[in-house]
Design an enzyme around this catalytic site. Sequence first.
Site, PDB file in Angstrom:
ATOM      1  N   LYS A 111       0.837  -1.211   0.000  1.00 32.07           N
ATOM      2  CA  LYS A 111       0.000   0.000   0.000  1.00 32.07           C
ATOM      3  C   LYS A 111       0.863   1.249   0.000  1.00 32.07           C
ATOM      4  CE  LYS A 111      -4.282  -1.687   2.078  1.00 32.07           C
ATOM      5  NZ  LYS A 111      -5.175  -1.606   3.218  1.00 32.07           N
ATOM      6  N   LYS A 192      -5.833 -10.658  -5.790  1.00 26.86           N
ATOM      7  CA  LYS A 192      -6.969 -11.095  -4.954  1.00 26.86           C
ATOM      8  C   LYS A 192      -8.185 -10.202  -5.213  1.00 26.86           C
ATOM      9  CE  LYS A 192      -6.342  -8.286  -0.978  1.00 26.86           C
ATOM     10  NZ  LYS A 192      -6.371  -7.937   0.363  1.00 26.86           N
ATOM     11  N   LYS A 195     -11.781  -4.992  -2.136  1.00 23.87           N
ATOM     12  CA  LYS A 195     -12.917  -4.112  -1.852  1.00 23.87           C
ATOM     13  C   LYS A 195     -12.856  -2.798  -2.610  1.00 23.87           C
ATOM     14  CE  LYS A 195     -12.703  -4.705   2.840  1.00 23.87           C
ATOM     15  NZ  LYS A 195     -12.113  -3.713   3.660  1.00 23.87           N
TER      16      LYS A 195
END
Length: 326
Positions: A111, A192, A195
Amino acid sequence: MSRRISGFTPSGSLHLGNYVGAIRPIIAQQSTTDTVVFVSDLHALTVEHDPAQVRRRTLEFATLLLAAGADPDSCLFLVQSQVPEHAELHYLLECATGYGEAQRMIQFKEKAGRQEHVRMSLLTYPILMAADILLYDTDEVPVGEDQRQHVELARDVATRFNSRYGPTFTVPRAVNPPVAARIMDLTSPGDKMSKSTSGDAGALRLLDSPYVLRRKVMRAVTDDRAEVRYDPALQPGVANLLTVLAACTEGDPAQLAPAFARYGELKTAVADAVIATLGPVRERYLELAAAPDHVRKVLLRGSMQAREQAGRKVAQVKEALGLLAA
Ligand code: TYM
């Protein structure tokens, strides 16, 4: 009785990976195990965020967790920020965690690598997660594979704290579901399912209509081998579809493969299974969302209950660390 905890960060929209990786496993044992289910809203502040959206999503996530079967009479059901002991224990645990330990976290590296302005809380977020877990003397943490390293950190911190300051914390362990620990993105099966709102076509959202769910599955990326086999390295898209089917039907992806001659047949079966799994959750959500004040009250009640336990734990930790009793 053993205790289990799982949290959900209200960034983006909950999807099938969250559901089969963590929501279903934590809810499945709530009547036989001490269970804590919570919305980890403080974690949503670790990256650039819109305050109104975080508040809206906190309520949306809580409503979805109730719709998925979380029963506030069987489990502790709360919002992290309404239990200030989470933040208090976070600081105390920062004093027992190495800078290098936090910096090694894969999710932080990923991130932080994508952002220009990295918030300090992004670095310390796994320590807040350790606080979430250790606050309730948790034995097991049902999570997807992406959170395993963070639970390992909580283990390390608990073990070190206990040996340095005396027995204080239960040492937790991560539990991953057998087939659903890492559901991949439908359009880019090397990543993956996530969200974040980018790449919406690749994520099966809990609030997608049956029509949208089917369309996304039918458009999922496969390959040109024209052979249904479970081979995640060579056929990641097909393997992911088999994993989704297995997760929804509680089967085994490799054993399901021979039942399908063509990709179209597999996709139809996957779409049916996903709709059968998520459809009832969405319908219940739509009923509950009509009464948001009820959900707010349920959360406040759960958070108040949690504070009693959490307060005792924080007092014990302060005492162990040499702080004066309040
Ligand atoms: P979060 O909100 O990103 O994800 C919630 C849960 O869903 C799992 N998950 C997946 N499982 C399978 N396949 C996927 N593609 C997939 N994507 C996500 C996650 O592993 C997680 O279990 N930091 C945590 C929330 C948290 C927490 C905690 C969890 C805060 N404190 C204490 C457990 C215990 C997070 O952001 O998860």
